[in-house]
Design a protein around this motif. Structure first.
Motif: not given
Length: 428
Positions: A146, A151-152, A154, A156-161
């Motif tokens: 994280q 890694v998203a 804890d 988080a709904k919308d996650f992008s690297i």
């Protein structure tokens, strides 16, 4: 300095050589020691101060007979985060747990003075201690990922690297890994520090470093002292890690004895070194810092340089204390972005897990014996499964629960052995 020359424990080193040798020890412990307070969300300055003070206490109590640097302990990261992230508790309650942990070290030191160390193998035999140590790293694997931004977080709904974060993370990790493999001499001992510097430089280049902390900091500043608060829930969450540190302490004293060519378990004695660590940890908790432990990084430096002088170690402690009062330095440390620390953590946590496996290998555990297979299997699954025990407001899970389960199984097997009830009983 002649490479073949051995500088023994009690020998003094000329100042012009002692200063760079002391700074070398500070660099060796620096990256790991400031990583712990960083992950717990506190200023590294208080940790640097108490690490230095704790090391000087260690030298004083052991009468300068055992060279060791006391740095921030990784064993308490996981249980401390559980306490910190609990809305009803917080960091000050973790400090209360640290104080009790230090008092436990002191109590164990008194016990060891009179009864020796055999009882530790009864409570947590190698087949149990190995997986408990490994769980310290494995349980924190998600945290490292994280921080690295791969890694998203804890919840988080919308996650992008973020490509910038990923690049810094990967370069830092690559430098940490290949630095361990390719660098030689002292550079190998500070491979982690070098990887942080390289990762930090890349973070500067891609524009993800925030200098607001440096701008706000004064040149000279007092570390942020905090007083502890006490809660049974926090104490019960944190104290299981003390057994891991006690085992680690014993191992470090054995290794250091082999390096310096003296039996440090007898003189100054294991009780003396553990008492020193207990006093240091208790004082750290009272002042707002994290528990301390003897550092393998500094043991490695001694092995490479053949300089075992406690005067050099003491110099490193003084340098650490001075560094803690330079506000700009503390602020600069806090500008290190999460992907850099994530890349370093990715390797360090894995190394902690691997040290647990190494313990099992070094002890030559026979997994043809059902007891050993059962101990290791149950402890690993207990720690990684998410299982927990709720006792009132106290919740034991992860490594903490695994340690308790391992202790219970170890004691039960010892009782069954006493009555010759186990099918693999061996009289010793």
């Amino acid at each position: 300095m002649n490479d073949s020359k051995i500088i023994q424990v009690e020998e003094r080193v000329p100042l012009k050589r002692g200063i760079p040798l002391s700074i070398q020890h500070t660099f060796a412990m620096f990256s790991a020691s400031v990583l712990v307070p960083y992950l717990l969300g506190i200023s590294p300055a208080i940790a640097l101060l108490m690490n230095g003070v704790g090391t000087l206490i260690f030298i004083f109590v052991t009468k300068g007979k055992s060279p060791a640097y006391l740095g921030s302990s990784f064993a308490f990261i996981s249980p401390a985060l559980l306490v910190i992230n609990n809305p009803q508790l917080g960091y000050q309650y973790a400090l209360g747990g640290f104080v009790i942990t230090g008092l436990i070290f002191i109590a164990v030191a008194v016990i060891i003075k009179f009864v020796g160390v055999r009882w530790i193998d009864i409570v947590l035999p190698p087949a149990a201690m190995g997986p408990v140590v490994a769980l310290i790293g494995l349980e924190l694997a998600k945290n490292a990922a994280q921080n690295g931004g791969i890694v998203a977080p804890d919840g988080a709904k919308d996650f992008s690297i973020d490509p910038k974060f990923a690049a810094v993370f990967l370069v830092t990790l690559a430098m940490a890994v290949f630095g361990q493999v390719l660098l030689r001499g002292f550079a190998a001992a500070i491979a982690i520090l070098i990887s942080i510097i390289v990762g930090y430089c890349l973070a500067l280049a891609v524009g993800i470093v925030d200098f607001s902390n440096v701008a706000q900091a004064s040149w000279l500043a007092l570390p942020n002292f905090l007083y502890p608060k006490f809660s049974l829930q926090a104490i019960l969450i944190i104290i299981p890690a003390s057994l891991v540190v006690i085992s680690e302490h014993i191992g470090h004293q054995v290794v250091t004895s082999e390096i310096v060519g003296r039996n440090l378990l007898e003189d100054p004695g294991l009780h003396s070194t553990l008492l020193s660590d207990g006093i240091s940890t208790t004082l750290s908790g009272l002042c707002g810092s994290v528990p301390t432990t003897t550092y393998g990084e500094n043991i490695g430096v001694m092995a490479i340089t053949k300089v075992y002088s406690v005067w050099v170690i003491g110099g490193a402690a003084v340098f650490s204390i001075c560094l803690a009062f330079i506000g700009k330095a503390s602020g600069l440390i806090q500008t290190i972005p999460a992907p850099v620390m994530g890349g370093v953590s990715f390797l360090l946590y894995g190394m902690i897990a691997a040290s647990g496996i190494r313990l099992m290998v070094d002890e030559k555990i026979d997994y043809a014996r059902p007891r050993n297979l059962a101990l290791t299997s149950v402890i690993f699954i207990t720690g990684l499964s998410g299982a927990y025990i709720q006792i009132g407001s106290v919740k034991l899970t992860g490594m903490c629960l695994a340690t308790v389960v391992g202790m219970a199984m170890g004691l039960l097997l010892y009782v069954l052995d006493h009555f010759h009830l186990t099918n693999d009983y061996e009289e010793k």
